[in-house]
Design a protein around this motif. Sequence first.
Motif, PDB file in Angstrom:
ATOM      1  N   ALA A  77      12.992   7.152  -4.062  1.00  0.00           N
ATOM      2  CA  ALA A  77      12.359   7.884  -2.949  1.00  0.00           C
ATOM      3  C   ALA A  77      11.217   7.116  -2.294  1.00  0.00           C
ATOM      4  CB  ALA A  77      11.851   9.225  -3.456  1.00  0.00           C
ATOM      5  N   GLU A  78      10.520   6.257  -3.058  1.00  0.00           N
ATOM      6  CA  GLU A  78       9.376   5.542  -2.476  1.00  0.00           C
ATOM      7  C   GLU A  78       9.840   4.407  -1.553  1.00  0.00           C
ATOM      8  OE1 GLU A  78      10.267   5.590  -5.630  1.00  0.00           O
ATOM      9  OE2 GLU A  78      10.554   3.493  -6.183  1.00  0.00           O
ATOM     10  N   TRP A  79      11.154   4.172  -1.516  1.00  0.00           N
ATOM     11  CA  TRP A  79      11.743   3.162  -0.621  1.00  0.00           C
ATOM     12  C   TRP A  79      12.291   3.791   0.662  1.00  0.00           C
ATOM     13  CZ3 TRP A  79      13.181  -2.212  -0.953  1.00  0.00           C
ATOM     14  CH2 TRP A  79      12.566  -2.898  -2.021  1.00  0.00           C
ATOM     15  N   ILE A  80      12.019   5.073   0.907  1.00  0.00           N
ATOM     16  CA  ILE A  80      12.690   5.778   2.009  1.00  0.00           C
ATOM     17  C   ILE A  80      12.427   5.146   3.377  1.00  0.00           C
ATOM     18  CG2 ILE A  80      10.864   7.506   2.436  1.00  0.00           C
ATOM     19  CD1 ILE A  80      13.253   9.569   2.680  1.00  0.00           C
ATOM     20  N   ARG A  81      11.321   4.412   3.524  1.00  0.00           N
ATOM     21  CA  ARG A  81      11.056   3.786   4.836  1.00  0.00           C
ATOM     22  C   ARG A  81      12.163   2.775   5.170  1.00  0.00           C
ATOM     23  NH1 ARG A  81       8.858  -0.660   7.350  1.00  0.00           N
ATOM     24  NH2 ARG A  81       7.580  -0.246   9.204  1.00  0.00           N
ATOM     25  N   SER A  82      12.796   2.219   4.112  1.00  0.00           N
ATOM     26  CA  SER A  82      13.824   1.189   4.333  1.00  0.00           C
ATOM     27  C   SER A  82      15.189   1.796   4.613  1.00  0.00           C
ATOM     28  CB  SER A  82      13.918   0.296   3.091  1.00  0.00           C
ATOM     29  OG  SER A  82      14.442   1.063   2.000  1.00  0.00           O
ATOM     30  N   HIS A 127       4.955  -0.680  -1.330  1.00  0.00           N
ATOM     31  CA  HIS A 127       5.559  -1.629  -0.371  1.00  0.00           C
ATOM     32  C   HIS A 127       5.308  -1.236   1.083  1.00  0.00           C
ATOM     33  CE1 HIS A 127       7.357  -2.762  -4.058  1.00  0.00           C
ATOM     34  NE2 HIS A 127       8.490  -2.121  -3.959  1.00  0.00           N
ATOM     35  N   ASP A 128       5.064   0.063   1.336  1.00  0.00           N
ATOM     36  CA  ASP A 128       4.906   0.508   2.737  1.00  0.00           C
ATOM     37  C   ASP A 128       3.558   0.070   3.314  1.00  0.00           C
ATOM     38  OD1 ASP A 128       4.026   4.044   2.124  1.00  0.00           O
ATOM     39  OD2 ASP A 128       3.213   2.167   1.346  1.00  0.00           O
ATOM     40  N   ILE A 172       2.455  -6.696  -3.517  1.00  0.00           N
ATOM     41  CA  ILE A 172       2.235  -7.852  -2.630  1.00  0.00           C
ATOM     42  C   ILE A 172       3.048  -7.648  -1.350  1.00  0.00           C
ATOM     43  CG2 ILE A 172       2.628 -10.335  -2.344  1.00  0.00           C
ATOM     44  CD1 ILE A 172       0.349  -9.719  -4.314  1.00  0.00           C
ATOM     45  N   MET A 173       4.296  -7.352  -1.464  1.00  0.00           N
ATOM     46  CA  MET A 173       5.127  -7.091  -0.280  1.00  0.00           C
ATOM     47  C   MET A 173       4.522  -5.913   0.484  1.00  0.00           C
ATOM     48  SD  MET A 173       9.215  -6.350  -0.068  1.00  0.00           S
ATOM     49  CE  MET A 173       9.231  -4.915  -1.119  1.00  0.00           C
ATOM     50  N   ASP A 174       4.323  -6.076   1.790  1.00  0.00           N
ATOM     51  CA  ASP A 174       3.610  -5.062   2.589  1.00  0.00           C
ATOM     52  C   ASP A 174       4.332  -4.945   3.932  1.00  0.00           C
ATOM     53  OD1 ASP A 174       0.115  -4.457   3.367  1.00  0.00           O
ATOM     54  OD2 ASP A 174       1.918  -3.856   4.475  1.00  0.00           O
ATOM     55  N   TRP A 175       5.196  -3.917   4.005  1.00  0.00           N
ATOM     56  CA  TRP A 175       6.066  -3.754   5.189  1.00  0.00           C
ATOM     57  C   TRP A 175       5.263  -3.463   6.455  1.00  0.00           C
ATOM     58  CZ3 TRP A 175       9.184   0.273   1.959  1.00  0.00           C
ATOM     59  CH2 TRP A 175      10.051  -0.388   1.091  1.00  0.00           C
ATOM     60  N   TRP A 218      -1.526  -4.265 -11.801  1.00  0.00           N
ATOM     61  CA  TRP A 218      -0.068  -4.213 -12.034  1.00  0.00           C
ATOM     62  C   TRP A 218       0.618  -4.609 -10.731  1.00  0.00           C
ATOM     63  CZ3 TRP A 218       4.883  -2.518 -11.318  1.00  0.00           C
ATOM     64  CH2 TRP A 218       5.708  -2.419 -12.445  1.00  0.00           C
ATOM     65  N   PHE A 219       1.062  -5.852 -10.655  1.00  0.00           N
ATOM     66  CA  PHE A 219       1.617  -6.353  -9.396  1.00  0.00           C
ATOM     67  C   PHE A 219       3.101  -6.060  -9.287  1.00  0.00           C
ATOM     68  CE2 PHE A 219      -1.873  -8.348  -7.351  1.00  0.00           C
ATOM     69  CZ  PHE A 219      -2.742  -8.738  -8.363  1.00  0.00           C
ATOM     70  N   ASP A 220       3.517  -5.897  -8.033  1.00  0.00           N
ATOM     71  CA  ASP A 220       4.910  -5.611  -7.743  1.00  0.00           C
ATOM     72  C   ASP A 220       5.239  -6.256  -6.401  1.00  0.00           C
ATOM     73  OD1 ASP A 220       6.823  -2.488  -7.546  1.00  0.00           O
ATOM     74  OD2 ASP A 220       7.349  -4.503  -8.192  1.00  0.00           O
ATOM     75  N   GLY A 221       6.501  -6.223  -6.001  1.00  0.00           N
ATOM     76  CA  GLY A 221       6.863  -6.755  -4.691  1.00  0.00           C
ATOM     77  C   GLY A 221       6.644  -8.252  -4.589  1.00  0.00           C
TER      78      GLY A 221
END
Length: 473
Positions: A77-82, A127-128, A172-175, A218-221
């Motif tokens: 669900a947290e990826w819904i922007r994609s 990510h958003d 890190i990834m920032d859409w 805690w890094f991601d993306g």
Amino acid sequence: KNKRSLKSILLAGSLLISGLLSAQQPKVLQHGAHRVGKRTDVEMATWRGYGMGQFIHWGVYSLFGGELNGNYYNGAAEWIRSWKDMPNGVYDSAYKQFNPSSFDATQWAKMAKQMGVRYVTFTTKHHDGFCLWPSKYTDYTIANSPCKKDIVKQVVDAYTKEGIDVYLYFSIMDWHNPDWRYDLKTKEDSVAFERFKLFTKKQLTELLQQYPQTKGLWFDGTWDNSWKKSGAFTDTLEQYLKTLHPGLIIGSRFRADEFGNRHVDATGVLMGDYEQGWERKIPKTYADVHGNDWDCVMTIPENGWGYQKKWLGHWKTTNEILEMTAQCVSLGGNFVLNFGPKPDGTFRPEEVEIAKEAGEWMKINNAAIYNCEYAGWEKQDWGYYTKKTNENKVYMIVFNVPVSRSLKVKPSKNTLVDKAYLLTAPGKTLSLEKLDYDASFIQLPSAQYKQPFVIVLETKEGGEKSDEQKAKT
Ligand SMILES: C[C@@H]1O/C(=N\OC(=O)Nc2ccccc2)[C@@H](O)[C@H](O)[C@@H]1O
């Protein structure tokens, strides 16, 4: 003559090829791991003893709960922007509705305390790109939403007050940031990404300076080529952050080495203070953790970290979650369970119930979870061993009582069981029936075993002979 010259040509060729191959295998990395083996400082020893943690994913994506116009996004669900059915304008203006009227960080922290977790990892920016703290380096933050509160500060303060250590999740990834790049193919890409790297460093600096109680990041993306091509930068940035915040704990999902390797560098050494790849999966054996510190992050439904209106598939029962916790601690790791608060700041009833039930069990049995490690005894069907760090105590966390009610125990070499008793009945010693050189049966009293329970084994040196000693008798 011809034969000789052919031989010398072949020899020269093979030397050339082996030389080229060895050139690919770096002898010493500039930007690989800077430490072999576990960290030995007190901050990491505290982390190693946590046993159970909480993950919280909360942000603009929570407003949608995985659904738009009655259709459900078939992903996390947290990826819904994609989602192809999500018009960017709709998502990117949704923050203007983010107004969690029931958000109460103290309530969150008290629920976590009651559950028995010892650390929490909280999403500052997913990510958003939406920041749950009033960052100075972008307008896309909580300060420009109806909420206005510094959510990160309230969470850090409330959990720290309850004695729960706080770790900050950062993607890190920032859409949202126009300088973000998936790959660096052109000069323009590299110029933009240089701006992005500086933006990232500034945001991380403000997080550590404004929330100094933070124990780790805690890094991601970090899986895209742009980051994998920035190995030197990731190395320098990690060293900068650790200088800024001594003792800071950063997992293996952050760095890349100069060859673009992640988690483990080109020479096979883990980069980071613990292995961060155990996501929704648990190692099968101790060999699988390769002597590293590690934790497993787990969702209650099958997948999906942010709030989801509909939990698809199976969601885990409290006993499943307790068994995963025991399994992780028995293999030297920690178990971290994710919660996805609703847009109003409250939790789903299923999550509240699991926290309550898990907490009731932890209240009685946490001795077998906190400050415990891999015991090194042969795994048995009844459940999991954990060993109290720096003490001669091994715990049996029993999930499966055999119809015989006889639990087989096989201590590691040169270890004897001195005494066995239920954690809840220390005065009543359990009988140990010797089976052969190195195993015993513990006969359980007849009772209804409806809950997982713990048996304490007080151990001492000696006993079981080594193989060569056996051979002599
Ligand atoms: C904790 C989760 O982390 C993520 N992604 O994790 C991974 O990509 N995990 C991964 C990927 C490959 C191998 C092992 C783990 C995010 O995309 C997701 O929204 C959530 O925040």
